[in-house]
Enzyme design. Sequence first.
Site, short mmCIF file in Angstrom:
data_model
loop_
_atom_site.label_atom_id
_atom_site.label_comp_id
_atom_site.label_asym_id
_atom_site.label_seq_id
_atom_site.Cartn_x
_atom_site.Cartn_y
_atom_site.Cartn_z
N HIS A 261 0.85 -1.19 0.00
CA HIS A 261 0.00 0.00 0.00
C HIS A 261 0.89 1.23 0.00
O HIS A 261 1.95 1.23 0.61
CB HIS A 261 -0.91 0.02 1.24
CG HIS A 261 -2.09 0.91 1.09
ND1 HIS A 261 -2.03 2.26 1.30
CD2 HIS A 261 -3.37 0.63 0.72
CE1 HIS A 261 -3.23 2.78 1.09
NE2 HIS A 261 -4.05 1.83 0.73
N ASP A 315 -7.87 -5.34 -0.15
CA ASP A 315 -8.34 -6.26 -1.21
C ASP A 315 -8.00 -7.71 -0.94
O ASP A 315 -8.43 -8.59 -1.69
CB ASP A 315 -7.74 -5.82 -2.55
CG ASP A 315 -8.36 -4.51 -3.01
OD1 ASP A 315 -7.62 -3.55 -3.27
OD2 ASP A 315 -9.61 -4.43 -3.05
C1 SDX Z 1 -6.30 -0.12 -3.02
O1 SDX Z 1 -4.50 4.38 -2.14
C2 SDX Z 1 -5.43 3.77 -1.53
O2 SDX Z 1 -5.86 4.11 -0.44
C3 SDX Z 1 -6.00 2.59 -2.27
C4 SDX Z 1 -7.02 1.76 -1.51
C5 SDX Z 1 -8.30 2.52 -1.26
O3 SDX Z 1 -9.03 2.21 -0.29
O4 SDX Z 1 -8.66 3.37 -2.10
O5 SDX Z 1 -6.48 1.36 -0.26
C6 SDX Z 1 -7.43 0.51 -2.29
O6 SDX Z 1 -6.07 0.20 -4.15
C7 SDX Z 1 -5.42 -1.09 -2.29
C8 SDX Z 1 -4.23 -1.58 -3.17
C9 SDX Z 1 -4.72 -2.70 -4.09
N1 SDX Z 1 -3.66 -3.05 -5.04
C10 SDX Z 1 -3.00 -4.22 -4.95
O7 SDX Z 1 -3.17 -5.07 -4.07
C11 SDX Z 1 -2.00 -4.46 -6.07
C12 SDX Z 1 -0.67 -4.92 -5.49
N2 SDX Z 1 -0.06 -3.81 -4.72
C13 SDX Z 1 0.94 -3.04 -5.38
O8 SDX Z 1 0.71 -2.81 -6.75
C14 SDX Z 1 1.38 -1.81 -4.59
O9 SDX Z 1 1.59 -2.20 -3.30
C15 SDX Z 1 0.51 -0.56 -4.60
C16 SDX Z 1 0.18 -0.12 -5.97
C17 SDX Z 1 -0.72 -0.79 -3.82
C18 SDX Z 1 1.32 0.54 -3.93
O10 SDX Z 1 2.43 0.70 -4.70
P1 SDX Z 1 3.53 1.83 -4.43
O11 SDX Z 1 3.26 2.59 -3.18
O12 SDX Z 1 3.69 2.60 -5.68
O13 SDX Z 1 4.79 0.98 -4.11
P2 SDX Z 1 5.92 0.65 -5.16
O14 SDX Z 1 5.33 0.01 -6.39
O15 SDX Z 1 6.75 1.86 -5.33
O16 SDX Z 1 6.74 -0.49 -4.39
C19 SDX Z 1 7.66 -0.15 -3.35
C20 SDX Z 1 8.45 -1.41 -3.12
C21 SDX Z 1 8.98 -2.00 -4.43
O17 SDX Z 1 10.15 -2.74 -4.12
P3 SDX Z 1 11.62 -2.09 -4.48
O18 SDX Z 1 11.61 -1.82 -5.98
O19 SDX Z 1 11.70 -0.82 -3.65
O20 SDX Z 1 12.59 -3.15 -4.06
O21 SDX Z 1 7.60 -2.42 -2.56
C22 SDX Z 1 7.46 -3.47 -3.48
C23 SDX Z 1 7.92 -2.97 -4.83
O22 SDX Z 1 8.39 -4.02 -5.64
N3 SDX Z 1 6.05 -3.85 -3.52
C24 SDX Z 1 5.62 -5.08 -3.70
C25 SDX Z 1 4.21 -5.00 -3.64
N4 SDX Z 1 3.86 -3.73 -3.44
C26 SDX Z 1 5.00 -3.01 -3.37
N5 SDX Z 1 6.28 -6.25 -3.91
C27 SDX Z 1 5.51 -7.34 -4.07
N6 SDX Z 1 4.15 -7.34 -4.03
C28 SDX Z 1 3.48 -6.19 -3.82
N7 SDX Z 1 2.15 -6.20 -3.77
#
Ligand code: SDX
Length: 394
Positions: A261, A315
């Site tokens: 998140h 989710d």
């Molecule tokens: C919702 O914003 C909100 O409030 C949204 C929400 C709402 O109520 O409206 O809460 C609802 O959208 C929840 C999120 C649902 N999405 C998912 O479950 C999809 C999977 N999650 C990721 O795509 C991700 O965690 C996000 C999009 C939710 C957040 O992404 P960020 O903040 O842009 O984080 P990032 O992509 O910059 O990642 C930071 C690090 C990375 O590693 P490094 O490159 O630094 O080594 O964390 C890792 C990422 O690879 N990472 C994950 C991960 N999420 C982040 N690694 C593996 N699995 C994941 N799910």
Amino acid sequence: MTVCEYRPGLEGVPATQSSISFVDGQQGILEYRGIRIEELAQKSTFLETAYLLIWGGLPTKQELEAFEHEIRYHRRLKYRVRDMMKCFPESGHPMDALQACAAALGLFYSKRALDNPTYIQDAVVRLLAKIPTMVAAFQLMRKGNDPVQPRDDLDYSANFLYMLNEQEPDPLAARIFDICLTLHAEHTINASTFSAMVTASTLTDPYAVIASAVGTLAGPLHGGANEEVITMLQEIGTVENVRPYVEACIQQKSKIMGFGHRVYKVKDPRATILQRLAEQLFDKFGQDEYYEIALEMEQAVEEKLGHKGIYPNVDFYSGLVYRKLGIPVDLFTPVFAIARVAGWLAHWKEQLGENRIFRPTQVYTGVRNQVYTPLAERPQIWDKQAVTIQSIVN
Ligand code: SDX
């Protein structure tokens, strides 16, 4: 005017000042108008919570009854919206159908009067009342059946489950669904809410605002993740496959659905509540084959990625609740949208209260002062590497 540094995805950049909800991502706290989500989930209803979010305070008994009456009265759809849905392909995604229908409402209520409180109130009621009917109607119509009319003797959540499944829901199922709507109603400046605010800032109509937000919510990185989680659990198939799956995702740097998140760096408080709701449903209606896999998933991801603040988000467990309620997987995100209409409308109203059109700037990385090359003089094959762009040297 000072230009702040470029932050991809506007991470950490305030886009507005708001008093609607508050999140502490380190402590795992979510409050709607200052009330903790745990208390609202336990003591409130979705419509009362929607009133709180949109109008800024808990309603009196009389105000709540009037609001609920208004919503019941406006649940029905114009027959032209239903006729439009008949032309939608059965294979279309329900979020696309919902976005089309939300925008179509603007055709019936096209007279914009954003400075008229009655217009604002009517738009709030119509959207909260009609979105569930649209979702249920598309579900029945894509199966070749006529949609069922809303039932005024059923409350908001029971009526939706009735319109969807063509039978009155079990009272526990209806109550748990209503709590799910409360949990999904609002979450500060997430992508779809930001989309709603940007659209609202141009002073277009509220139906276009909600249509923008629905389109944004549909993506798998946002509201579409709940559907992807079930697909992931099905793909994993057994508890033994969980850890190899997690390892492979880490190796491939692919995102694990339902985890992580932008704000929460601990378990999403909504995931904790949803997990308990799922267990209540399992106790009454039988276990879900994927729950053990989900528990193993949560443990494995915490071990491997907990240090990066990757924990279950809203989710991850919601889909297990919806499956038990008989909701088809591709309706999980439309259900999220039904709830989030409350938050989108609250931010729409707040934006109008102190509006300035959103128009951010950029960091330009392109070329300047290029010469126009006539067609006849251009190379036969466009190869970006080979072609040197003639520039005017000042
Ligand atoms: C919702 O914003 C909100 O409030 C949204 C929400 C709402 O109520 O409206 O809460 C609802 O959208 C929840 C999120 C649902 N999405 C998912 O479950 C999809 C999977 N999650 C990721 O795509 C991700 O965690 C996000 C999009 C939710 C957040 O992404 P960020 O903040 O842009 O984080 P990032 O992509 O910059 O990642 C930071 C690090 C990375 O590693 P490094 O490159 O630094 O080594 O964390 C890792 C990422 O690879 N990472 C994950 C991960 N999420 C982040 N690694 C593996 N699995 C994941 N799910």
